[in-house]
Design a protein around this motif. Sequence first.
Motif, PDB file in Angstrom:
ATOM      1  N   ILE A   1      -6.480   4.766   4.299  1.00  0.00           N
ATOM      2  CA  ILE A   1      -6.121   4.365   5.656  1.00  0.00           C
ATOM      3  C   ILE A   1      -4.638   4.639   5.851  1.00  0.00           C
ATOM      4  O   ILE A   1      -3.812   4.150   5.082  1.00  0.00           O
ATOM      5  CB  ILE A   1      -6.407   2.868   5.898  1.00  0.00           C
ATOM      6  N   SER A   2      -4.321   5.413   6.866  1.00  0.00           N
ATOM      7  CA  SER A   2      -2.928   5.709   7.213  1.00  0.00           C
ATOM      8  C   SER A   2      -2.656   5.167   8.605  1.00  0.00           C
ATOM      9  O   SER A   2      -3.440   5.406   9.528  1.00  0.00           O
ATOM     10  CB  SER A   2      -2.669   7.219   7.168  1.00  0.00           C
ATOM     11  N   ILE A   3      -1.561   4.437   8.737  1.00  0.00           N
ATOM     12  CA  ILE A   3      -1.241   3.769   9.992  1.00  0.00           C
ATOM     13  C   ILE A   3       0.141   4.221  10.454  1.00  0.00           C
ATOM     14  O   ILE A   3       1.109   4.100   9.706  1.00  0.00           O
ATOM     15  CB  ILE A   3      -1.270   2.236   9.815  1.00  0.00           C
TER      16      ILE A   3
ATOM     17  N   SER B   1      -1.354   3.309   3.685  1.00  0.00           N
ATOM     18  CA  SER B   1       0.020   3.766   3.901  1.00  0.00           C
ATOM     19  C   SER B   1       0.381   3.526   5.356  1.00  0.00           C
ATOM     20  O   SER B   1      -0.426   3.805   6.247  1.00  0.00           O
ATOM     21  CB  SER B   1       0.164   5.261   3.592  1.00  0.00           C
ATOM     22  N   VAL B   2       1.589   3.020   5.574  1.00  0.00           N
ATOM     23  CA  VAL B   2       2.054   2.711   6.929  1.00  0.00           C
ATOM     24  C   VAL B   2       3.362   3.454   7.163  1.00  0.00           C
ATOM     25  O   VAL B   2       4.267   3.416   6.318  1.00  0.00           O
ATOM     26  CB  VAL B   2       2.260   1.186   7.116  1.00  0.00           C
ATOM     27  N   PHE B   3       3.462   4.118   8.301  1.00  0.00           N
ATOM     28  CA  PHE B   3       4.654   4.864   8.697  1.00  0.00           C
ATOM     29  C   PHE B   3       5.305   4.123   9.856  1.00  0.00           C
ATOM     30  O   PHE B   3       4.703   4.000  10.928  1.00  0.00           O
ATOM     31  CB  PHE B   3       4.244   6.281   9.116  1.00  0.00           C
TER      32      PHE B   3
ATOM     33  N   LEU C   1       4.571   0.976   2.632  1.00  0.00           N
ATOM     34  CA  LEU C   1       5.159   1.067   3.969  1.00  0.00           C
ATOM     35  C   LEU C   1       6.375   1.967   3.896  1.00  0.00           C
ATOM     36  O   LEU C   1       7.272   1.733   3.073  1.00  0.00           O
ATOM     37  CB  LEU C   1       5.559  -0.311   4.494  1.00  0.00           C
ATOM     38  N   PHE C   2       6.398   2.991   4.732  1.00  0.00           N
ATOM     39  CA  PHE C   2       7.470   3.976   4.715  1.00  0.00           C
ATOM     40  C   PHE C   2       8.246   3.976   6.022  1.00  0.00           C
ATOM     41  O   PHE C   2       7.654   4.174   7.085  1.00  0.00           O
ATOM     42  CB  PHE C   2       6.892   5.384   4.498  1.00  0.00           C
ATOM     43  N   PRO C   3       9.553   3.793   5.966  1.00  0.00           N
ATOM     44  CA  PRO C   3      10.362   3.952   7.173  1.00  0.00           C
ATOM     45  C   PRO C   3      10.511   5.445   7.490  1.00  0.00           C
ATOM     46  O   PRO C   3      10.602   6.273   6.583  1.00  0.00           O
ATOM     47  CB  PRO C   3      11.708   3.335   6.788  1.00  0.00           C
TER      48      PRO C   3
ATOM     49  N   VAL D   1      -6.807   7.704  10.227  1.00  0.00           N
ATOM     50  CA  VAL D   1      -5.451   7.566  10.745  1.00  0.00           C
ATOM     51  C   VAL D   1      -5.512   6.717  12.018  1.00  0.00           C
ATOM     52  O   VAL D   1      -6.301   7.004  12.928  1.00  0.00           O
ATOM     53  CB  VAL D   1      -4.792   8.919  11.062  1.00  0.00           C
ATOM     54  N   TYR D   2      -4.729   5.663  12.054  1.00  0.00           N
ATOM     55  CA  TYR D   2      -4.627   4.776  13.214  1.00  0.00           C
ATOM     56  C   TYR D   2      -3.204   4.813  13.724  1.00  0.00           C
ATOM     57  O   TYR D   2      -2.265   4.899  12.940  1.00  0.00           O
ATOM     58  CB  TYR D   2      -4.984   3.325  12.826  1.00  0.00           C
ATOM     59  N   THR D   3      -3.057   4.736  15.030  1.00  0.00           N
ATOM     60  CA  THR D   3      -1.729   4.743  15.649  1.00  0.00           C
ATOM     61  C   THR D   3      -1.571   3.518  16.534  1.00  0.00           C
ATOM     62  O   THR D   3      -2.453   3.198  17.329  1.00  0.00           O
ATOM     63  CB  THR D   3      -1.537   6.019  16.496  1.00  0.00           C
ATOM     64  N   PHE D   4      -0.440   2.858  16.375  1.00  0.00           N
ATOM     65  CA  PHE D   4      -0.111   1.685  17.181  1.00  0.00           C
ATOM     66  C   PHE D   4       1.282   1.861  17.758  1.00  0.00           C
ATOM     67  O   PHE D   4       2.157   2.363  17.152  1.00  0.00           O
ATOM     68  CB  PHE D   4      -0.138   0.399  16.345  1.00  0.00           C
TER      69      PHE D   4
END
Length: 130
Positions: free
Chosen positions: A6-8, A36-38, A88-90, A127-130
Motif C-alpha cells: 500500500i502506497s499513500i 509507504s507514505v509520501f 513515511l517519507f518526506p 496507491v491512494y492519494t489524499f
Amino acid sequence: MASSKISIIVVTGSHERLQMAAMVASVGAVSGNEVSVFLSMNSLQYFLKGSDRPAPAEGSFGTLMAGKNVPPFRLLFEQAVDLGGAKLFPCSMAMDVMNIDADALAPWLGEPLGLTRFLADAQDGQVYTF
C-alpha cells in the motif's frame, strides 16, 4: 485481508484527509501490509518536530472529530511506523520549497525521497492519494 503493498500520497492540509490517510496507513500496516507514505506539499508542515498545530477542518466532520476521542493523525502515523513497520517519507522537493532541513522533521520519518522514486517503489501495489 491479504497482505500487499500500500502506497499513500498525502498532499492535503485538511484534518479529515490527513486523518483518513493516517487510518489507512495504520490499519494497513498492522494488518501485515507493506505500507509507504509520501508526505508532500500542504501535509509536510504537520510533521515538523514538536508541531502540534491543528490541521483546519474541511467540513463539519472535521469539527466533530475535534470534540471526540479520535486518535490524532500524527499519533496514527507514528503507530503505523512503530507497530506495523510503515515507512513515511518526506518529499524532497517540498522540503526544498519550504526550506526545511531533515533534522527539523519528526524523528520517526524516513529519509527524504523524490516522487519519481516513490512511484517506482509503489509499482505493483495499491496507491491512494489524499
